[in-house]
Design an enzyme around this catalytic site. Structure first.
Site, short mmCIF file in Angstrom:
data_model
loop_
_atom_site.label_atom_id
_atom_site.label_comp_id
_atom_site.label_asym_id
_atom_site.label_seq_id
_atom_site.Cartn_x
_atom_site.Cartn_y
_atom_site.Cartn_z
N LYS A 269 0.81 -1.21 0.00
CA LYS A 269 0.00 0.00 0.00
C LYS A 269 0.85 1.26 0.00
O LYS A 269 2.03 1.26 0.33
CB LYS A 269 -0.99 -0.04 1.17
CG LYS A 269 -2.06 -1.11 0.93
CD LYS A 269 -3.17 -1.09 1.94
CE LYS A 269 -4.23 -2.12 1.57
NZ LYS A 269 -5.31 -2.19 2.58
N ARG A 303 -3.14 -10.24 5.24
CA ARG A 303 -3.56 -10.33 3.84
C ARG A 303 -2.43 -9.79 2.98
O ARG A 303 -2.03 -8.64 3.12
CB ARG A 303 -4.84 -9.53 3.64
CG ARG A 303 -5.42 -9.57 2.23
CD ARG A 303 -6.68 -8.73 2.16
NE ARG A 303 -7.32 -8.77 0.85
CZ ARG A 303 -7.02 -7.97 -0.16
NH1 ARG A 303 -6.08 -7.03 -0.01
NH2 ARG A 303 -7.64 -8.09 -1.32
#
Length: 332
Positions: A269, A303
């Site tokens: 991210k 995740r």
């Protein structure tokens, strides 16, 4: 405490024995890091096999990018992407736990019917509710703020009952239960409730964030989803500044303290790119650092895109956390 269970009777990995790893299997053309990489059923199955061989415990199939600025995808288009992928993976790997990454009620129900075991909802069951309705749902959530035992929490929250005036209305109050909450309840699948909101206007960051998560729990309870089927996710990268993202990791134990297993998804991210000054494909080490930190804070599953490397980070962090209780695993 009762463990989470697939509606199909398929065994799900036990929670708490070690940190679980969820592999990201996107079938989107525009996801921020891996869009368009799996254009065929064969490519999807090959990636699924690779992830499982690398140590993934769950595969998370998504058909709509949630990156900032991504185009909205209709339910029909999303289903056209995810259902063939679910069917293909289920046929090739019948025992693999599959999660559907969606916030749409119709997609969730169809995906579970096709073989998905878990619903991963980036809107925490609140999609389809107006800002006013969300604010009203925060009131019963506020009443249970500080209740950290899931059983006691469920006793104090309003529950959906048969015979209510509308199938989308809670019998104990005029609050409307969201379509996704009711759909998820019908599937009897475990649900991952991710923190998200319509804006970044926090008056008290931690107070507001915990209240938002309690709101999602209240929606789940009102729809009739049992507490053993619920996970929480701090929503790293959603409705948060980079500083907010780092703060939710730094104090992740506050979410763990709510009493539900916690999933953390930081992989690739933009906040990690900001920290390192690197592109989307050069953030693996930063992701590993967040995995180790999150495990130390008590998260139960991560995740990730880079399964092989992430499994190694997780296993090492688990070993450190075990300390004197460490027992060498059988690698044979």
């Amino acid at each position: 405490m009762q463990s989470w269970a697939s509606p199909h009777g398929r065994p799900l990995p036990p929670v708490g024995q070690r940190t679980l790893v969820m592999g990201v299997l996107n079938v989107t053309p525009d996801s921020f890091s891996d869009g368009g990489q799996l254009p065929t059923r064969e490519a999807v199955v090959a990636r699924a096999r690779e992830m499982m061989a690398s140590g993934a415990d769950v595969l998370d199939i998504g058909g709509e990018s949630t990156r900032p600025g991504a185009a909205w995808v209709s339910a029909d288009d999303e289903l056209a992407r995810v259902l063939p992928a679910i069917t293909a993976v289920r046929q090739a790997l019948p025992d693999v736990p599959l999660s559907i990454d969606t916030y749409k009620a119709e997609v969730a129900e169809a995906a579970v019917a096709a073989g998905a075991d878990i619903i991963n909802d980036v809107w925490g069951l609140a999609f389809g509710l107006s800002a006013e309705e969300r604010a009203r749902w925060r009131e019963p959530a506020r009443d249970v703020a500080g209740v950290v035992d899931p059983g006691r929490l469920w006793e104090r929250l309003p529950a959906h009952r048969p015979g209510s005036p509308s199938p989308a209305t809670n019998a104990a109050s005029p609050l409307r239960v969201s379509p996704m909450a009711l759909a998820a309840a019908r599937t009897k699948a475990p649900v991952i409730l991710m923190h998200n909101r319509l804006d970044r206007n926090y008056r008290d960051f931690w107070g507001d964030m915990l209240l938002d998560l309690q709101m999602s729990l209240a929606l789940a309870c009102a729809a009739g989803i049992p507490p053993h089927q619920l996970w929480l996710d701090p929503g790293f990268g959603f409705a948060k500044t980079p500083a907010h993202n780092l703060e939710v990791l730094r104090e992740l134990r506050r979410i763990v303290a709510l009493g539900f297993p916690v999933l953390v998804g930081t992989s690739r991210k933009s906040t990690l790119g900001l920290v390192l000054g690197t592109g989307v494909d050069d953030r693996c080490e930063a992701g590993g650092a967040t995995i180790v930190w999150a495990i130390q804070q008590g998260c139960a599953m991560v995740r990730v895109h880079d399964v092989r490397e992430s499994v190694r980070f997780a296993r090492t962090a688990d070993a450190i956390k075990a300390g004197l209780n460490f027992s060498p695993p059988d690698h044979g």
